[in-house]
Motif scaffolding. Structure first.
Motif, PDB file in Angstrom:
ATOM      1  N   LYS A  44       0.824  -1.210   0.000  1.00  0.00           N
ATOM      2  CA  LYS A  44       0.000   0.000   0.000  1.00  0.00           C
ATOM      3  C   LYS A  44       0.866   1.271   0.000  1.00  0.00           C
ATOM      4  CE  LYS A  44      -1.931  -1.087   3.959  1.00  0.00           C
ATOM      5  NZ  LYS A  44      -1.157  -2.290   4.317  1.00  0.00           N
ATOM      6  N   THR A  45       1.813   1.337   0.934  1.00  0.00           N
ATOM      7  CA  THR A  45       2.661   2.529   1.019  1.00  0.00           C
ATOM      8  C   THR A  45       3.486   2.685  -0.248  1.00  0.00           C
ATOM      9  OG1 THR A  45       2.764   2.443   3.418  1.00  0.00           O
ATOM     10  CG2 THR A  45       4.554   3.595   2.314  1.00  0.00           C
ATOM     11  N   THR A  46       3.987   1.575  -0.766  1.00  0.00           N
ATOM     12  CA  THR A  46       4.794   1.641  -1.988  1.00  0.00           C
ATOM     13  C   THR A  46       3.972   2.263  -3.123  1.00  0.00           C
ATOM     14  OG1 THR A  46       5.990  -0.338  -1.296  1.00  0.00           O
ATOM     15  CG2 THR A  46       6.178   0.279  -3.610  1.00  0.00           C
ATOM     16  N   PHE A  83       1.605  11.770   5.577  1.00  0.00           N
ATOM     17  CA  PHE A  83       2.359  10.551   5.860  1.00  0.00           C
ATOM     18  C   PHE A  83       1.848   9.910   7.142  1.00  0.00           C
ATOM     19  CE2 PHE A  83       5.100  13.309   3.366  1.00  0.00           C
ATOM     20  CZ  PHE A  83       5.549  12.449   2.367  1.00  0.00           C
ATOM     21  N   GLN A  84       2.144   8.612   7.267  1.00  0.00           N
ATOM     22  CA  GLN A  84       1.644   7.833   8.384  1.00  0.00           C
ATOM     23  C   GLN A  84       2.051   8.411   9.740  1.00  0.00           C
ATOM     24  OE1 GLN A  84       2.408   3.673   8.005  1.00  0.00           O
ATOM     25  NE2 GLN A  84       1.342   3.163   9.891  1.00  0.00           N
ATOM     26  N   ASN A  85       3.305   8.872   9.845  1.00  0.00           N
ATOM     27  CA  ASN A  85       3.802   9.371  11.143  1.00  0.00           C
ATOM     28  C   ASN A  85       3.691  10.897  11.231  1.00  0.00           C
ATOM     29  OD1 ASN A  85       5.626  10.056   9.246  1.00  0.00           O
ATOM     30  ND2 ASN A  85       7.358   8.940  10.128  1.00  0.00           N
ATOM     31  N   MET A 159      -3.168   9.917   1.422  1.00  0.00           N
ATOM     32  CA  MET A 159      -3.032   9.776   2.881  1.00  0.00           C
ATOM     33  C   MET A 159      -2.665   8.346   3.239  1.00  0.00           C
ATOM     34  SD  MET A 159      -6.074  12.027   4.524  1.00  0.00           S
ATOM     35  CE  MET A 159      -7.270  12.314   3.256  1.00  0.00           C
ATOM     36  N   ASP A 160      -1.586   8.192   4.027  1.00  0.00           N
ATOM     37  CA  ASP A 160      -1.108   6.859   4.405  1.00  0.00           C
ATOM     38  C   ASP A 160      -1.417   6.599   5.874  1.00  0.00           C
ATOM     39  OD1 ASP A 160       0.114   4.440   4.585  1.00  0.00           O
ATOM     40  OD2 ASP A 160       2.103   5.132   3.959  1.00  0.00           O
ATOM     41  N   GLU A 161      -2.426   5.818   6.144  1.00  0.00           N
ATOM     42  CA  GLU A 161      -2.851   5.457   7.499  1.00  0.00           C
ATOM     43  C   GLU A 161      -2.814   6.654   8.438  1.00  0.00           C
ATOM     44  OE1 GLU A 161      -2.339   1.690   8.770  1.00  0.00           O
ATOM     45  OE2 GLU A 161      -1.462   0.868   6.951  1.00  0.00           O
ATOM     46  N   PRO A 162      -3.478   7.756   8.087  1.00  0.00           N
ATOM     47  CA  PRO A 162      -3.329   8.983   8.875  1.00  0.00           C
ATOM     48  C   PRO A 162      -3.942   8.894  10.268  1.00  0.00           C
ATOM     49  CG  PRO A 162      -5.079   9.265   7.278  1.00  0.00           C
ATOM     50  CD  PRO A 162      -4.433   7.939   6.976  1.00  0.00           C
TER      51      PRO A 162
END
Ligand code: ADP
Ligand code: MG
Length: 364
Positions: A44-46, A83-85, A159-162
């Protein structure tokens, strides 16, 4: 800027021997909310990083609107990324963080201020603009990251796992806010999560990803009601899987043979060959108690072994008499709303249960 569509065409990406993405194609329509849903390590992130331009694909193309941006550097793609973090700059205030993309774009100070104030209002951070990131709660940091990603009015937001760092209540609240915001701004969103409930809540369509491949890309309700294969059926929600064989198929309707029960009608999402082995997938809430006379129901018998109260619902674990099930410990799960008048209260009794043909989907 108005929303634009995203076209992902035949994207592959290796990391050494690892095939992170394997010929992935999907389109996100203008103003649509699409979610990539899959287990950890599924790619997913890739995929998000390939769309953002932070990772280069080995093959395939990415277009936004009319433009092929496969080889465009990230800062010229005009895409907002959360980003996720969160990736907030720790030495900058909330306002400085949010103004950062505008400064990078050479926007003058007075205009920067106006645009940042607008974004701060949209995500409801008024009054916090002079705080440092470490003086904020998780939900507030998440809003800063969102405001920073939106401040230059990008036509596309990634949005990555926000919300993954937030506790359940706040996460659910932020889901509603995100959905509302996306609808108000009409922005195109490609969103990543491993949380199926979140994907169902937010998205118009969901792409289920596993081992770098898209297993199913469909409207949220169809992903749940008509899973394309066993992986999707088990990954989205809970299900009962009964080993069976496809007999006759006719488009989306079919007849399957279920050992210990006989032939029964079901639905199928993918093309099937007669003789093909697979499973009938029946969701726990689609199982019903049968009282003898119902003829349109595939009826089975079993012993009620466990009753679990879950607040709003009650789960019944049944050990079937004649059929096999591929579920946990050979048990079948039936789920009912807790209306305060549970028809079943004693474990150990034999019960008759079943489902309507349209509530069973054949998956291979
Ligand atoms: P997800 O976001 O779905 O958890 P990722 O896209 O992060 O999955 O990872 C997909 C696969 O690619 C995983 O097997 C992961 O270990 C691998 N991978 C991701 N990034 C790198 C990298 N920079 N170097 C090597 N392998 C990577
Ligand atoms: Mg990830």
């Amino acid at each position: 800027m108005s929303a634009l569509d995203i076209r992902i065409h035949d994207i592959s990406k290796h990391y050494g021997p690892v095939m992170a993405l394997d010929s992935v194609s999907l389109n996100v329509d203008q103003g649509e909310f699409v979610t990539l849903l899959g287990p950890s390590g599924s790619g997913k992130t890739t995929l998000l990083m390939v769309v953002a331009g932070f990772a280069m694909p080995d093959a395939g193309t990415i277009s936004i609107g009319k433009h092929d941006i496969t080889h465009t550097p990230p800062y010229r793609r005009g895409i907002g990324v959360v980003f996720q973090n969160y990736a907030l700059f720790p030495h900058m205030t909330v306002r400085e963080n949010i103004e950062f993309p505008l400064r990078m774009r050479g926007i003058l100070r007075s205009k920067r201020r106006r645009m940042a104030d607008h974004s701060i209002g949209v995500v409801r951070l008024d009054g916090l603009s002079n705080r440092m990131p470490d003086q904020l709660s998780g939900g507030q940091k998440q809003r800063v990251a969102l405001a920073r990603a939106m401040v230059f009015n990008p036509p596309v937001l990634l949005m990555d796992e926000p919300l993954s760092a937030l506790d359940k209540k706040l996460r659910e609240h932020m889901q509603l806010e995100l959905k509302d915001l996306q609808q108000r701004l009409g922005i195109t969103v490609l969103y990543v999560t491993h949380d199926q409930q979140e994907a169902l809540t937010l998205s118009s369509r969901i792409a289920v990803i596993n081992h770098g491949r898209v297993e199913q890309f469909d409207r949220s309700a169809r992903i749940y009601d008509m899973p394309a294969n066993r992986f999707v059926a088990e990954f989205i929600g809970e299900t009962n899987l009964f080993p069976s064989v496809a007999l006759k198929t006719d488009g989306s309707r079919m007849v399957a043979h279920l050992k210990g029960c006989g032939d029964t009608e079901a639905r199928a999402c993918s093309m099937l060959q007669p003789g093909q082995k697979g499973y009938l997938s029946v969701r726990p809430e689609k199982l019903v108690l049968v009282n003898g006379s119902a003829t349109d129901i595939c009826a089975l018998k079993g012993r009620l072994e466990n009753i679990i109260h879950q607040g709003d619902s009650i789960k019944y674990y049944i050990r079937p008499d004649t059929v096999d099930t591929a579920g946990d410990g050979g048990m079948i799960v039936m789920k009912m709303h807790n209306r305060g008048d549970s028809p079943l209260s004693r474990t150990g009794e034999t019960i008759c249960f079943g489902w309507r043909p349209r509530d069973a989907t054949f998956v291979a």
